[in-house]
Design a protein around this motif. Structure first.
Motif, mmCIF file in Angstrom:
data_model
loop_
_atom_site.group_PDB
_atom_site.id
_atom_site.type_symbol
_atom_site.label_atom_id
_atom_site.label_comp_id
_atom_site.label_asym_id
_atom_site.label_seq_id
_atom_site.Cartn_x
_atom_site.Cartn_y
_atom_site.Cartn_z
ATOM 1 N N GLY A 58 -38.446 3.865 -40.663
ATOM 2 C CA GLY A 58 -38.068 5.255 -40.823
ATOM 3 C C GLY A 58 -37.614 5.875 -39.518
ATOM 4 N N ARG A 59 -36.885 5.090 -38.748
ATOM 5 C CA ARG A 59 -36.489 5.495 -37.392
ATOM 6 C C ARG A 59 -34.970 5.506 -37.270
ATOM 7 N NH1 ARG A 59 -39.719 2.917 -32.707
ATOM 8 N NH2 ARG A 59 -40.887 4.810 -33.148
ATOM 9 N N GLY A 60 -34.440 6.400 -36.412
ATOM 10 C CA GLY A 60 -33.004 6.485 -36.202
ATOM 11 C C GLY A 60 -32.531 5.597 -35.067
ATOM 12 N N ARG A 61 -31.221 5.524 -34.916
ATOM 13 C CA ARG A 61 -30.615 4.695 -33.886
ATOM 14 C C ARG A 61 -30.843 5.248 -32.485
ATOM 15 N NH1 ARG A 61 -26.640 1.184 -34.542
ATOM 16 N NH2 ARG A 61 -25.375 2.179 -32.919
ATOM 17 N N ASP A 62 -31.344 6.483 -32.397
ATOM 18 C CA ASP A 62 -31.609 7.072 -31.092
ATOM 19 C C ASP A 62 -32.855 6.492 -30.437
ATOM 20 O OD1 ASP A 62 -33.060 8.308 -33.180
ATOM 21 O OD2 ASP A 62 -33.508 10.023 -31.905
ATOM 22 N N MET A 63 -33.608 5.652 -31.171
ATOM 23 C CA MET A 63 -34.781 4.984 -30.594
ATOM 24 C C MET A 63 -34.640 3.482 -30.812
ATOM 25 S SD MET A 63 -38.049 7.449 -31.313
ATOM 26 C CE MET A 63 -38.999 6.571 -30.068
ATOM 27 N N PRO A 64 -33.759 2.836 -30.063
ATOM 28 C CA PRO A 64 -33.519 1.394 -30.246
ATOM 29 C C PRO A 64 -34.753 0.577 -29.899
ATOM 30 C CG PRO A 64 -32.461 2.178 -28.239
ATOM 31 C CD PRO A 64 -32.936 3.396 -28.972
ATOM 32 N N PRO A 65 -34.928 -0.554 -30.566
ATOM 33 C CA PRO A 65 -36.114 -1.385 -30.312
ATOM 34 C C PRO A 65 -35.991 -2.167 -29.018
ATOM 35 C CG PRO A 65 -34.696 -2.448 -31.904
ATOM 36 C CD PRO A 65 -34.100 -1.092 -31.656
ATOM 37 N N PRO A 66 -37.113 -2.461 -28.374
ATOM 38 C CA PRO A 66 -37.115 -3.400 -27.256
ATOM 39 C C PRO A 66 -36.796 -4.807 -27.745
ATOM 40 C CG PRO A 66 -39.128 -2.071 -27.321
ATOM 41 C CD PRO A 66 -38.437 -1.880 -28.624
ATOM 42 N N VAL A 67 -36.597 -5.707 -26.805
ATOM 43 C CA VAL A 67 -36.321 -7.103 -27.119
ATOM 44 C C VAL A 67 -37.401 -7.970 -26.483
ATOM 45 C CG1 VAL A 67 -34.704 -9.015 -26.816
ATOM 46 C CG2 VAL A 67 -33.839 -6.717 -27.329
#
Length: 238
Positions: A58-67
């Motif tokens: 439920g998250r937007g693209r403004d909070m990209p995931p770490p790798v």
């Protein structure tokens, strides 16, 4: 329909790892244990899979995931440069609870979200995670929870929140500490605007303390009286 494998059981771990690899290859999501909290993972080089991860949380693209990576070689392939101070951080705290934000390698073809040309990278300290990463390559991983709820510290908690949006759950008992990683922004060590002093900023305090970072970075660590605002963080949580 999701499948759960208990990686503490020798009779299940090989099947669980195989199904997890296959799910990643198909662009599906998995939940895996790390040394901080459980993570929800996707192929970092599949934009559709990364979007599926963001949608599941439920998250937007403004909070990209770490790798997450299996080692320093993978880090070198993902970032533009590894400054000496960052190498010192890696030597001191990897594998472990430190996520480092750096300018991404410009030649990479991927889409993690609105990263502003950066990538947040961590090497976890958990056998199952490291063995999987060694076979799949870098994975986009965020904490295994719905946005606004506590991060899962056991796979059953993640399953209760994420359900069938995840194809495979790898269970390995409770996380060692349940504290998310510390996130530092080291981008200024690579590209610093004229007139500014290159400093490493703490975006989020977590498993690695400010005192531990200061022992390694010295004056390169941004002073505590100038804290970074939480909303400036270019990455989501893990």
């Amino acid at each position: 329909m999701s499948t759960v494998f208990d990686c503490r059981d020798d009779s299940q771990i090989l099947a669980g790892m195989r199904h997890a690899r296959q799910a990643i290859a198909r662009g599906e999501l998995i939940v895996l244990p790390t040394d901080t909290v459980y993570g929800i993972a996707a192929d970092a080089f599949s934009p559709a899979a990364v979007q599926r991860l963001l949608d599941a949380k439920g998250r937007g693209r403004d909070m990209p995931p770490p790798v997450l990576v299996a080692g320093q070689d993978m880090l070198g392939a993902l970032v533009e440069e590894i400054p000496a101070a960052v190498q010192n951080l890696v030597d001191a705290f990897w594998p472990g609870g430190l996520t480092i934000v750096l300018p991404a390698q410009p030649s990479l073809t991927w889409d993690l979200g609105e990263t502003k040309g950066t990538v947040a990278v961590r090497m976890p300290d958990r056998r199952v995670a490291l063995e999987l990463l060694a076979e799949t390559g870098p994975l986009a991983v965020s904490s295994a929870n719905l946005t606004g709820r506590d991060a899962a510290i056991i796979a059953s908690d993640a399953q209760e929140m994420l359900g069938d949006s995840v194809a495979v759950y790898l269970e390995e008992g409770y996380s060692e500490n349940g504290v998310p990683s510390t996130i530092v922004d080291a981008t200024s060590l690579v590209a610093t605007p004229d007139g500014e002093t290159p400093l490493v900023r703490i975006l989020r305090e977590g498993a690695i303390s400010r005192e531990q970072l200061a022992e390694v970075l010295g004056e390169l660590l941004e002073p505590e009286e100038r804290p970074a605002e939480a909303e400036e963080s270019p990455v989501g949580d893990e």
